[in-house]
Enzyme design. Structure first.
Site, short mmCIF file in Angstrom:
data_model
loop_
_atom_site.label_atom_id
_atom_site.label_comp_id
_atom_site.label_asym_id
_atom_site.label_seq_id
_atom_site.Cartn_x
_atom_site.Cartn_y
_atom_site.Cartn_z
N ASP A 10 0.76 -1.32 -0.18
CA ASP A 10 -0.09 -0.02 -0.10
C ASP A 10 1.09 1.50 0.21
O ASP A 10 1.15 1.77 0.67
CB ASP A 10 -0.80 0.09 1.46
CG ASP A 10 -1.75 -0.97 0.88
OD1 ASP A 10 -2.42 -1.35 0.11
OD2 ASP A 10 -2.38 -1.10 2.43
N LYS A 32 0.21 -7.95 -2.11
CA LYS A 32 -1.28 -6.86 -3.29
C LYS A 32 -0.88 -6.21 -3.45
O LYS A 32 0.18 -5.29 -2.94
CB LYS A 32 -1.64 -6.92 -2.09
CG LYS A 32 -3.37 -6.41 -2.43
CD LYS A 32 -4.00 -6.66 -1.31
CE LYS A 32 -4.18 -5.82 -0.22
NZ LYS A 32 -4.87 -4.61 -0.81
N ASP A 59 -5.25 -5.82 -6.77
CA ASP A 59 -6.93 -6.01 -5.99
C ASP A 59 -7.33 -4.84 -6.01
O ASP A 59 -7.04 -3.36 -5.98
CB ASP A 59 -6.49 -5.98 -4.61
CG ASP A 59 -7.01 -5.56 -3.50
OD1 ASP A 59 -8.57 -5.60 -3.52
OD2 ASP A 59 -7.43 -4.91 -2.27
N LYS A 61 -10.88 -4.94 -7.15
CA LYS A 61 -12.53 -5.10 -6.91
C LYS A 61 -13.75 -4.23 -8.02
O LYS A 61 -14.07 -3.42 -7.79
CB LYS A 61 -12.05 -3.88 -5.68
CG LYS A 61 -12.12 -4.43 -4.84
CD LYS A 61 -11.82 -3.68 -2.83
CE LYS A 61 -10.98 -4.18 -1.86
NZ LYS A 61 -10.34 -3.74 -2.03
N HIS A 63 -16.43 -3.58 -10.65
CA HIS A 63 -17.08 -3.75 -10.36
C HIS A 63 -18.08 -2.97 -10.83
O HIS A 63 -18.18 -1.89 -11.21
CB HIS A 63 -18.35 -3.09 -8.69
CG HIS A 63 -19.75 -3.50 -8.34
ND1 HIS A 63 -19.70 -2.88 -6.92
CD2 HIS A 63 -20.43 -4.33 -9.21
CE1 HIS A 63 -20.85 -3.25 -6.86
NE2 HIS A 63 -21.53 -3.46 -7.78
N ASP A 64 -18.87 -3.32 -12.04
CA ASP A 64 -19.76 -3.05 -13.32
C ASP A 64 -20.44 -3.66 -13.89
O ASP A 64 -21.00 -5.13 -13.51
CB ASP A 64 -18.20 -1.97 -14.27
CG ASP A 64 -18.34 -1.41 -15.25
OD1 ASP A 64 -19.35 -0.76 -15.28
OD2 ASP A 64 -17.29 -0.46 -14.94
N THR A 122 -14.05 -5.29 5.23
CA THR A 122 -13.64 -5.01 6.44
C THR A 122 -13.84 -3.46 7.05
O THR A 122 -13.63 -3.22 8.45
CB THR A 122 -12.71 -5.53 7.25
OG1 THR A 122 -11.17 -5.39 6.37
CG2 THR A 122 -11.59 -6.98 6.68
N ARG A 184 -3.90 -8.12 12.11
CA ARG A 184 -2.38 -7.24 12.65
C ARG A 184 -1.93 -8.02 13.63
O ARG A 184 -2.29 -9.04 14.55
CB ARG A 184 -3.37 -5.81 13.54
CG ARG A 184 -4.37 -5.18 12.91
CD ARG A 184 -2.64 -3.88 12.32
NE ARG A 184 -4.30 -2.72 11.34
CZ ARG A 184 -4.28 -2.93 10.22
NH1 ARG A 184 -3.93 -4.20 9.38
NH2 ARG A 184 -4.63 -2.50 9.59
N GLN A 193 -9.99 -0.54 9.87
CA GLN A 193 -10.70 -1.94 9.61
C GLN A 193 -11.22 -2.40 11.55
O GLN A 193 -10.76 -1.99 12.55
CB GLN A 193 -9.60 -2.59 9.48
CG GLN A 193 -9.09 -2.73 8.14
CD GLN A 193 -8.26 -3.21 7.72
OE1 GLN A 193 -7.11 -3.55 8.23
NE2 GLN A 193 -8.14 -3.82 6.18
#
EC number: 4.1.1.23
Length: 238
Positions: A10, A32, A59, A61, A63-64, A122, A184, A193
């Protein structure tokens, strides 16, 4: 089992990734790549990581509408990534289209990437799900519903919290993949989260893969933090 420990890169750009990976010379990681990094660096970051010998969970995600997702997955499969995801809320037709796109785009002689669906983020609490998203089921019921839909659509598994893994094993069977973020170390802050767990607890609850970000990437010594997470995940006593 270390190949089922996924490190979340990230970071805002390639320079940060390069600096982080210097701690892991000689290690083959499963990493990731999320929206922030991929949208900044594009497919070149995937090529770079593959040349370093790392496995990749891309990652994004998706959505379409089904046709758009199919075309996108065809492109993503051509990048030789190892895992991709969609939102289960996109429905049966969209998820089936995702698999079709992956099959069409996979590199010759290789399996298609593992394809999983996001059930609920999450960061989502049950109160938020009911009040803001408008789903009146309990969180566990909603996740189980999406997981069943995911399996029926031909996907390999879901992204979920560790808390939902036992229920999903009941509903979808042991071969159904569960990828659990929100991991964690006990000493870490949970940050944004809500549904979190330690690596040890994820193992006890039966997660297939765990995704760990800040506990490793923000650690003073990332390699030592990685080894600690790995030991807890694998149940190694030192």
């Amino acid at each position: 089992m270390s190949q089922s420990l996924i490190v979340a890169l990230d970071f805002p750009g390639k320079q940060d990734v390069e600096q982080f990976l210097r701690h892991f010379e000689g290690e083959e990681l499963f990493v990731k790549v999320g929206m922030e990094l991929f949208y900044k660096e594009g497919p070149a970051i995937i090529t770079y990581l593959k040349e370093k010998g790392h496995k990749i969970f891309l990652d994004l995600k998706l959505h379409d509408i089904p046709n758009t997702v199919k075309s996108a997955m065809r492109s993503l499969a051509s990048l030789d990534v190892d895992m991709v995801n969609v939102h289960a809320a996109g429905g049966n037709s969209m998820m089936k289209a995702a698999i079709e796109g992956l099959e069409e785009g996979k590199q010759e002689g290789k399996e298609r990437p593992i394809c999983i669906a996001v059930t609920q983020l999450t960061s989502t609490s049950e109160a938020m799900m009911k009040k803001e998203i408008g789903i009146e089921k309990t969180l566990e019921e909603a996740v189980a519903h999406y997981a069943k839909l995911t399996k029926e659509s031909g996907l390999d598994g879901v992204v979920c919290s560790t808390l939902e893994v036992p229920k999903l094993r009941e509903v979808c069977g042991d071969g159904f993949v569960t990828v659990t973020p929100g991991i964690r170390l006990a000493s870490d802050d949970v940050n944004d989260q809500v549904r979190v767990a330690t690596p040890k607890r994820a193992r006890e609850l039966g997660s297939s893969y765990i995704v760990v970000g800040r506990s490793i990437t923000k650690a003073e010594n990332p390699l030592e933090a990685y080894k600690t997470v790995k030991q807890q995940w694998e149940g190694v006593t030192v």
